[in-house]
Design an enzyme around this catalytic site. Structure first.
Site, PDB file in Angstrom:
ATOM      1  N   HIS B  76      39.504  37.636  23.069  1.00 24.16           N
ATOM      2  CA  HIS B  76      38.250  38.130  23.689  1.00 24.16           C
ATOM      3  C   HIS B  76      38.527  38.377  25.024  1.00 24.16           C
ATOM      4  O   HIS B  76      38.444  39.228  25.674  1.00 24.16           O
ATOM      5  CB  HIS B  76      36.816  37.330  23.498  1.00 24.16           C
ATOM      6  CG  HIS B  76      35.836  37.680  24.295  1.00 24.16           C
ATOM      7  ND1 HIS B  76      35.433  39.013  24.136  1.00 24.16           N
ATOM      8  CD2 HIS B  76      35.298  37.300  25.251  1.00 24.16           C
ATOM      9  CE1 HIS B  76      34.094  38.865  25.121  1.00 24.16           C
ATOM     10  NE2 HIS B  76      34.298  37.967  25.720  1.00 24.16           N
ATOM     11  N   ASP B 105      46.506  66.642  42.384  1.00 28.02           N
ATOM     12  CA  ASP B 105      46.678  65.737  41.183  1.00 28.02           C
ATOM     13  C   ASP B 105      47.159  64.371  41.727  1.00 28.02           C
ATOM     14  O   ASP B 105      47.221  64.278  42.955  1.00 28.02           O
ATOM     15  CB  ASP B 105      47.972  66.176  40.138  1.00 28.02           C
ATOM     16  CG  ASP B 105      47.701  65.844  38.899  1.00 28.02           C
ATOM     17  OD1 ASP B 105      47.973  64.572  38.812  1.00 28.02           O
ATOM     18  OD2 ASP B 105      47.662  66.604  37.862  1.00 28.02           O
ATOM     19  N   TRP B 141      42.689  32.463  27.146  1.00 26.68           N
ATOM     20  CA  TRP B 141      43.343  33.850  28.006  1.00 26.68           C
ATOM     21  C   TRP B 141      44.178  33.136  29.251  1.00 26.68           C
ATOM     22  O   TRP B 141      45.099  33.946  29.537  1.00 26.68           O
ATOM     23  CB  TRP B 141      42.011  34.649  28.593  1.00 26.68           C
ATOM     24  CG  TRP B 141      41.713  34.374  29.755  1.00 26.68           C
ATOM     25  CD1 TRP B 141      40.660  33.548  30.165  1.00 26.68           C
ATOM     26  CD2 TRP B 141      41.988  34.973  30.941  1.00 26.68           C
ATOM     27  NE1 TRP B 141      40.266  33.604  31.525  1.00 26.68           N
ATOM     28  CE2 TRP B 141      41.398  34.484  32.046  1.00 26.68           C
ATOM     29  CE3 TRP B 141      42.964  36.220  31.371  1.00 26.68           C
ATOM     30  CZ2 TRP B 141      41.269  35.020  33.490  1.00 26.68           C
ATOM     31  CZ3 TRP B 141      43.081  36.544  32.771  1.00 26.68           C
ATOM     32  CH2 TRP B 141      42.222  35.850  33.884  1.00 26.68           C
ATOM     33  N   SER B 168      52.469  48.934  33.151  1.00 25.41           N
ATOM     34  CA  SER B 168      51.494  49.981  33.350  1.00 25.41           C
ATOM     35  C   SER B 168      50.739  50.024  34.548  1.00 25.41           C
ATOM     36  O   SER B 168      50.497  50.921  35.232  1.00 25.41           O
ATOM     37  CB  SER B 168      50.532  50.093  31.843  1.00 25.41           C
ATOM     38  OG  SER B 168      49.558  50.657  32.385  1.00 25.41           O
ATOM     39  N   SER B 169      50.202  48.686  34.753  1.00 27.34           N
ATOM     40  CA  SER B 169      49.180  48.494  36.130  1.00 27.34           C
ATOM     41  C   SER B 169      50.013  48.626  37.157  1.00 27.34           C
ATOM     42  O   SER B 169      49.603  49.269  38.196  1.00 27.34           O
ATOM     43  CB  SER B 169      48.655  47.002  35.913  1.00 27.34           C
ATOM     44  OG  SER B 169      47.641  46.727  35.032  1.00 27.34           O
ATOM     45  N   HIS B 252      43.277  34.453  40.659  1.00 24.91           N
ATOM     46  CA  HIS B 252      42.256  34.817  41.521  1.00 24.91           C
ATOM     47  C   HIS B 252      42.229  36.250  42.230  1.00 24.91           C
ATOM     48  O   HIS B 252      41.203  36.616  41.687  1.00 24.91           O
ATOM     49  CB  HIS B 252      41.904  33.632  42.641  1.00 24.91           C
ATOM     50  CG  HIS B 252      40.736  33.816  42.868  1.00 24.91           C
ATOM     51  ND1 HIS B 252      39.442  33.208  42.146  1.00 24.91           N
ATOM     52  CD2 HIS B 252      40.144  34.408  43.882  1.00 24.91           C
ATOM     53  CE1 HIS B 252      38.544  33.650  42.624  1.00 24.91           C
ATOM     54  NE2 HIS B 252      38.668  34.306  43.862  1.00 24.91           N
ATOM     55  N   GLU B 254      43.416  38.829  40.663  1.00 25.80           N
ATOM     56  CA  GLU B 254      42.908  39.419  39.439  1.00 25.80           C
ATOM     57  C   GLU B 254      41.344  39.741  39.561  1.00 25.80           C
ATOM     58  O   GLU B 254      41.029  40.814  39.189  1.00 25.80           O
ATOM     59  CB  GLU B 254      43.507  38.848  38.185  1.00 25.80           C
ATOM     60  CG  GLU B 254      42.887  39.437  36.957  1.00 25.80           C
ATOM     61  CD  GLU B 254      43.379  40.945  36.634  1.00 25.80           C
ATOM     62  OE1 GLU B 254      44.321  41.248  37.373  1.00 25.80           O
ATOM     63  OE2 GLU B 254      42.776  41.448  35.731  1.00 25.80           O
ATOM     64  N   TYR B 256      39.387  39.763  41.773  1.00 22.59           N
ATOM     65  CA  TYR B 256      39.035  40.935  42.839  1.00 22.59           C
ATOM     66  C   TYR B 256      39.415  42.377  42.400  1.00 22.59           C
ATOM     67  O   TYR B 256      38.949  43.244  42.853  1.00 22.59           O
ATOM     68  CB  TYR B 256      39.521  40.803  44.418  1.00 22.59           C
ATOM     69  CG  TYR B 256      38.680  39.130  44.789  1.00 22.59           C
ATOM     70  CD1 TYR B 256      37.493  39.341  44.972  1.00 22.59           C
ATOM     71  CD2 TYR B 256      39.315  38.145  44.720  1.00 22.59           C
ATOM     72  CE1 TYR B 256      36.622  38.307  45.128  1.00 22.59           C
ATOM     73  CE2 TYR B 256      38.515  36.905  44.965  1.00 22.59           C
ATOM     74  CZ  TYR B 256      37.199  37.038  45.039  1.00 22.59           C
ATOM     75  OH  TYR B 256      36.425  35.894  45.351  1.00 22.59           O
ATOM     76  N   SER B 267      29.278  51.867  46.191  1.00 18.19           N
ATOM     77  CA  SER B 267      29.157  52.320  47.533  1.00 18.19           C
ATOM     78  C   SER B 267      29.213  53.701  47.523  1.00 18.19           C
ATOM     79  O   SER B 267      28.612  54.357  48.389  1.00 18.19           O
ATOM     80  CB  SER B 267      30.343  51.889  48.295  1.00 18.19           C
ATOM     81  OG  SER B 267      30.227  50.459  48.287  1.00 18.19           O
ATOM     82  N   HIS B 301      41.114  26.666  43.373  1.00 22.90           N
ATOM     83  CA  HIS B 301      39.601  26.223  43.122  1.00 22.90           C
ATOM     84  C   HIS B 301      39.435  26.125  41.470  1.00 22.90           C
ATOM     85  O   HIS B 301      38.383  25.960  41.033  1.00 22.90           O
ATOM     86  CB  HIS B 301      38.620  27.111  44.039  1.00 22.90           C
ATOM     87  CG  HIS B 301      38.647  28.250  43.680  1.00 22.90           C
ATOM     88  ND1 HIS B 301      38.213  29.438  44.494  1.00 22.90           N
ATOM     89  CD2 HIS B 301      38.823  29.106  42.294  1.00 22.90           C
ATOM     90  CE1 HIS B 301      38.202  30.704  43.836  1.00 22.90           C
ATOM     91  NE2 HIS B 301      38.361  30.449  42.546  1.00 22.90           N
ATOM     92  N   HIS B 302      40.307  27.162  40.655  1.00 17.77           N
ATOM     93  CA  HIS B 302      40.176  26.959  39.339  1.00 17.77           C
ATOM     94  C   HIS B 302      40.864  25.559  38.854  1.00 17.77           C
ATOM     95  O   HIS B 302      40.725  25.331  37.779  1.00 17.77           O
ATOM     96  CB  HIS B 302      40.952  28.201  38.740  1.00 17.77           C
ATOM     97  CG  HIS B 302      40.615  29.435  39.190  1.00 17.77           C
ATOM     98  ND1 HIS B 302      39.419  30.026  38.292  1.00 17.77           N
ATOM     99  CD2 HIS B 302      40.847  30.273  40.321  1.00 17.77           C
ATOM    100  CE1 HIS B 302      39.368  31.092  38.938  1.00 17.77           C
ATOM    101  NE2 HIS B 302      39.977  31.358  40.009  1.00 17.77           N
ATOM    102  N   THR B 327      31.461  38.886  51.024  1.00 17.96           N
ATOM    103  CA  THR B 327      30.907  39.592  49.963  1.00 17.96           C
ATOM    104  C   THR B 327      29.336  39.731  50.230  1.00 17.96           C
ATOM    105  O   THR B 327      28.790  40.832  49.892  1.00 17.96           O
ATOM    106  CB  THR B 327      30.972  38.362  48.603  1.00 17.96           C
ATOM    107  OG1 THR B 327      32.360  38.247  48.745  1.00 17.96           O
ATOM    108  CG2 THR B 327      30.271  39.109  47.620  1.00 17.96           C
ATOM    109  N   LYS B 330      28.974  42.857  52.209  1.00 18.97           N
ATOM    110  CA  LYS B 330      28.746  43.969  51.466  1.00 18.97           C
ATOM    111  C   LYS B 330      27.307  44.210  50.740  1.00 18.97           C
ATOM    112  O   LYS B 330      26.822  45.175  50.817  1.00 18.97           O
ATOM    113  CB  LYS B 330      29.705  43.846  50.105  1.00 18.97           C
ATOM    114  CG  LYS B 330      31.081  44.261  50.651  1.00 18.97           C
ATOM    115  CD  LYS B 330      32.072  44.168  49.469  1.00 18.97           C
ATOM    116  CE  LYS B 330      33.295  45.100  49.878  1.00 18.97           C
ATOM    117  NZ  LYS B 330      33.053  46.576  49.956  1.00 18.97           N
ATOM    118  N   ARG B 449      33.101  24.517  27.333  1.00 23.64           N
ATOM    119  CA  ARG B 449      33.525  25.939  26.737  1.00 23.64           C
ATOM    120  C   ARG B 449      34.705  25.942  25.943  1.00 23.64           C
ATOM    121  O   ARG B 449      35.061  24.771  25.599  1.00 23.64           O
ATOM    122  CB  ARG B 449      34.037  26.847  28.100  1.00 23.64           C
ATOM    123  CG  ARG B 449      35.202  26.569  28.758  1.00 23.64           C
ATOM    124  CD  ARG B 449      35.456  27.272  30.035  1.00 23.64           C
ATOM    125  NE  ARG B 449      35.928  28.551  29.587  1.00 23.64           N
ATOM    126  CZ  ARG B 449      36.608  29.411  30.455  1.00 23.64           C
ATOM    127  NH1 ARG B 449      36.913  28.833  31.508  1.00 23.64           N
ATOM    128  NH2 ARG B 449      37.184  30.302  30.311  1.00 23.64           N
TER     129      ARG B 449
END
Lengths: 285, 524
Positions: B76, B105, B141, B168-169, B252, B254, B256, B267, B301-302, B327, B330, B449
């Site tokens: 998932h 293009d 994951w 690809s990314s 991390h 990722e 963002y 925006s 921090h993870h 943040t 924003k 979890r």
């Protein structure tokens, strides 16, 4: 959930918790029984309050605009799109708020890391999927045993009625004296596990091949329950942690009983120690 | 679409049918394919999530066994992150960035085709791994070693899928950077670019910086699994925690990568429906850049529970708290844009406003998680699950829906049904909160979890969350109806489909012709 529902739920919670030393937490962190857990709870409450105030302020403004500055109410758009003073203000003020939050957190981090001068040192080893405890130093030195889930399989798979401590009960709980500083050394035998007792404010990963440490000093006798908190494979959800905190006298009696048991086992079968974990965690290469 | 495209499409020797889609180098075709792909993956990941919620509906094991449950949570996560959210944003970038900057293009049109067509094979590997011996990977994951080293063949398939999706990314990101930097219409200076282009430019740099790091991490796992290396095995001189450092150095930024383009979309939408220019454009750009730079300094921090020294915990705690500042800027800017505007709440604006409201709640819990001592209590609990679903579902996904409703008229030439769009929004918002709000309580009260079964005191909130999840899942089917109806017909969309929408994309007809801006527009 309506008020009636909440009261019903609370009644349910307190009836379920009769067998326990402390009522189950439902909306908040569990009742703390160590100084560190107490500090964490206070800090969390403070943070919630600050966030709530910011929430009300920020979204008060937003919803005011949403309801009053509507085109359908004839609102005509203003044209401002910059204001340096305002932008500096809402950069600086959050920084000050954050400093206020960081101060108590820093003190707690330093206190949590101070594992010096323990009264009792216990090593906890994570296995797939149980815990092993070795009393390394202090009263009870030399005691060691494995601690595995004791909830019967029929309660998990089948329709057997589930007990009060369903999935939070073990055959041999960790036993420690009240009011003493307990240092816990952690390692693992296979994959990473994590030793977590919410009421103590303690969570420390057990890492194969490395020793990490943490500490707690329980202020109240009772039975405290936690879980493995790091995904460790199939039965990750089935290796709880139970800590029994006893008075000094009862703890001494427990130690004597364990020593007697160990002596009896040793004399009966000198070579076999069926109920004991390996002294060190051998790493499978 | 039918009215405008066919003659232009088939005018030359353009292939028809399947070959059109296989060989296309048109940014609009590729954008469409990205979005269809990501929606299919979104539904697949959703089915896994609903199976998880079915199992967790009540205590005991009823639907799946623990091993398969772990496969479900792992897949998932992987499918939603790499298959649904990331490609969806690339789809938006493909469709909208050339239209927004007045380019004909994307810069590398053929590479663009390839970067899309790498995704379906990767998805087949990933989903196909369920049928490998031993099933899909069940290591979470995050694929923490040594657990991921223990896994069966499904793990190898997942590693290859991640490699392909990473390639690809990176190609997609390079394409976006070059397009934005080199192909802007005359007069479109950097500080005049729509904010969506800015956020994607910064996101693309993040992608280029961190996707190779992830590729390295999973390659080291592959080597540990098969080639006898010991990167993450202490017995051979390695360190399991090093995997976590490498993974989160990717992981991390990722986070963002998945939220900055969402900020960009919001925006664009807020000013349109406030009928007022975006407040603090320059500070929005600086805030986005600050978030991106800070994102490289907060990864551990993870890992507060791994047992870092106090100095390490304090550094990562302070750096993480600091991210709240840009943040916050924003959020304040969006609200200042709405303030004294002339607001109307068509579906795009509803989703964007919902985004600000619910995403900010995820921001608050993020701040609470940043405090290291509190994080010790909530790490690896349902509190964290609630937190990142508030920022990823109510953040990224809501912004994607906002963007979809906003630009559907440009894509299809018809206005999306306002009634269905509002229904979709309100169902999603309500069921989202029913699903994820109780998870805060579960986590605080001590539910870890990634467990298939739980203690009895967690039963009623889990039941509630499961009911909400099924409601949320079913609500997403409304979106299919909206899109199909919108493609088939409906109210004709004007070139400027929304009153007071600004930007070059609204100067071309709706639907956008197959080729746009063959002659660059001049921006004053």
């Amino acid at each position: 959930m309506g008020r009636a529902g909440r009261i019903a739920a609370l009644c349910l919670a307190s009836s379920v918790s009769l067998a326990h030393a402390e009522p189950h937490a439902r909306y908040n962190l569990q009742q703390p029984v160590t100084g560190i857990a107490e500090q964490i709870n206070d800090m969390h409450t403070l943070m919630l309050l600050i966030c709530l105030i910011i929430f009300v302020g920020v979204f008060g403004v937003m919803f005011w605009a949403v309801f009053n500055h509507r085109k359908s109410k004839g609102a005509v758009a203003a044209h401002f799109h910059e204001n340096t003073a305002v932008e500096i203000a809402w950069t600086i003020i959050p920084v000050l708020i954050l400093l206020g939050m960081a101060w108590p957190a820093t003190k707690t981090v330093i206190a949590m890391k101070d594992t010096s001068n323990p009264d009792l040192t216990v090593k906890a080893t994570g296995y797939q999927w149980k815990w092993g405890y070795d009393y390394l130093q202090g009263e009870g030195e030399g005691i060691r045993f494995l601690s595995a889930l004791s909830t019967p399989r029929e309660q998990i798979d089948g329709g057997a009625p589930k007990g009060d401590a369903y999935l939070l009960e073990v055959d041999n709980p960790l036993v420690v004296p009240v009011g003493k500083k307990i240092r816990v050394l952690l390692t693992a035998n296979d994959v990473i596990h994590s030793w977590w007792v919410p009421a103590f404010g303690v969570k420390q990963d057990a890492i194969p091949g490395f020793i990490r440490d943490t500490w707690f000093r329980a202020d109240k006798e009772g039975v405290y329950r936690g879980n493995c908190a790091e995904l460790c494979g199939r039965d990750h959800g089935f290796m709880p942690i139970v800590v029994q905190v006893l008075s000094a006298e009862k703890y001494a009696a427990w130690v004597a009983e364990q020593k007697a048991k160990a002596a009896a086992t040793a004399s009966a079968a000198p070579s076999a120690e069926p109920d004991s974990a390996p002294a060190t965690a051998p790493d499978k290469g | 679409m039918a009215a405008v495209t066919p003659d232009q499409l088939h005018g030359h020797h353009a292939p028809r049918g399947v070959m059109r889609w296989l060989t296309t180098t048109n940014h609009k075709d590729i954008g469409t394919m990205y979005m269809i792909f990501s929606f299919i993956m979104f539904l697949s990941g959703g089915v896994l999530a609903l199976t998880i919620r079915a199992e967790l509906f009540k205590p005991g094991l009823q639907v799946v066994q623990p091993e398969f449950f772990n496969q479900l949570t792992t897949m998932h996560g992987l499918i939603m992150v790499f298959g649904a959210i990331m490609p969806a944003f690339v789809g938006f970038a493909n469709w909208m960035i050339p239209l927004m900057i007045g380019a004909s293009d994307m810069a590398f049109a053929r590479m663009n085709n390839w970067s899309f067509w790498l995704l379906p094979p990767a998805a087949i590997l990933l989903i196909g791994s369920f049928f490998a011996p031993g099933g899909a990977t069940a290591a979470g994951w995050t694929l923490y070693a040594p657990l991921s080293v223990q896994m069966g063949m499904g793990m190898d398939l997942a590693i290859f899928a991640i490699h392909i999706m990473g390639v690809s990314s990176i190609m997609g990101a390079i394409n976006i950077v070059v397009t934005v930097l080199n192909m802007r219409a005359p007069g479109m200076t950097m500080m005049k670019m729509p904010l969506f282009c800015w956020t994607w430019l910064i996101t693309a740099y993040l992608l280029i910086a961190v996707m190779p790091v992830l590729a390295g991490a999973v390659t080291m796992i592959l080597a540990d699994r098969h080639f006898g290396t010991s990167f993450f095995n202490a017995a051979g001189g390695g360190d399991p925690v090093m995997y976590q450092h490498i993974f989160w150095f990717f992981g991390h930024p990722e986070v963002y990568i998945m939220i900055l383009p969402a900020f960009g979309i919001v925006s664009q939408i807020i000013p349109t429906f406030s009928r007022k220019p975006l407040f603090g454009y320059a500070s929005m750009v600086y805030a986005t850049a600050s978030i991106a730079i800070l994102s490289f300094a907060v990864w551990a921090h993870h890992m507060f529970a791994t047992g870092m020294p106090a100095a390490g915990q304090l550094f990562f705690m302070y750096a993480t708290m600091l991210i709240a500042v840009p943040t916050g800027v924003k959020v304040f800017n969006w609200i200042a844009t709405m303030w004294r505007g002339s607001l109307s709440f068509e579906p795009p604006m509803l989703w964007a406003t919902g985004f600000i409201f619910v995403f900010t709640m995820g921001g608050f819990t993020g701040l609470i998680c940043a405090i290291a001592p509190i994080d010790i209590q909530v790490q690896d609990t349902y509190y964290v699950v609630a937190h990142f679903h508030y920022v990823l579902v109510a953040g990224s996904l809501f912004a994607l829906f906002a963007g979809a409703y906003y630009w559907l008229p440009k894509w299809t030439g018809h206005m999306p049904s306002e009634f269905l769009g509002k229904l979709h929004f309100w169902c999603s918002l309500v069921f989202f909160n029913i699903t994820f709000f109780p998870m805060h309580f579960l986590g605080l009260a001590g539910m870890p979890r990634r467990i298939p079964d739980y203690a009895l005191q967690f039963a009623d909130f889990n039941a509630l969350a499961s009911v909400g999840a099924f409601g949320f899942g079913l609500s997403q089917l409304i979106f299919i109806v909206v899109v199909v109806k919108c493609i088939r017909g409906g109210e004709r969309a004007a070139a400027r489909s929304w009153e007071s929408a600004e930007g070059l994309e609204w100067t071309v007809p709706s639907p956008a012709p197959y080729h746009t801006f063959e002659e660059a527009p001049v921006v004053r």
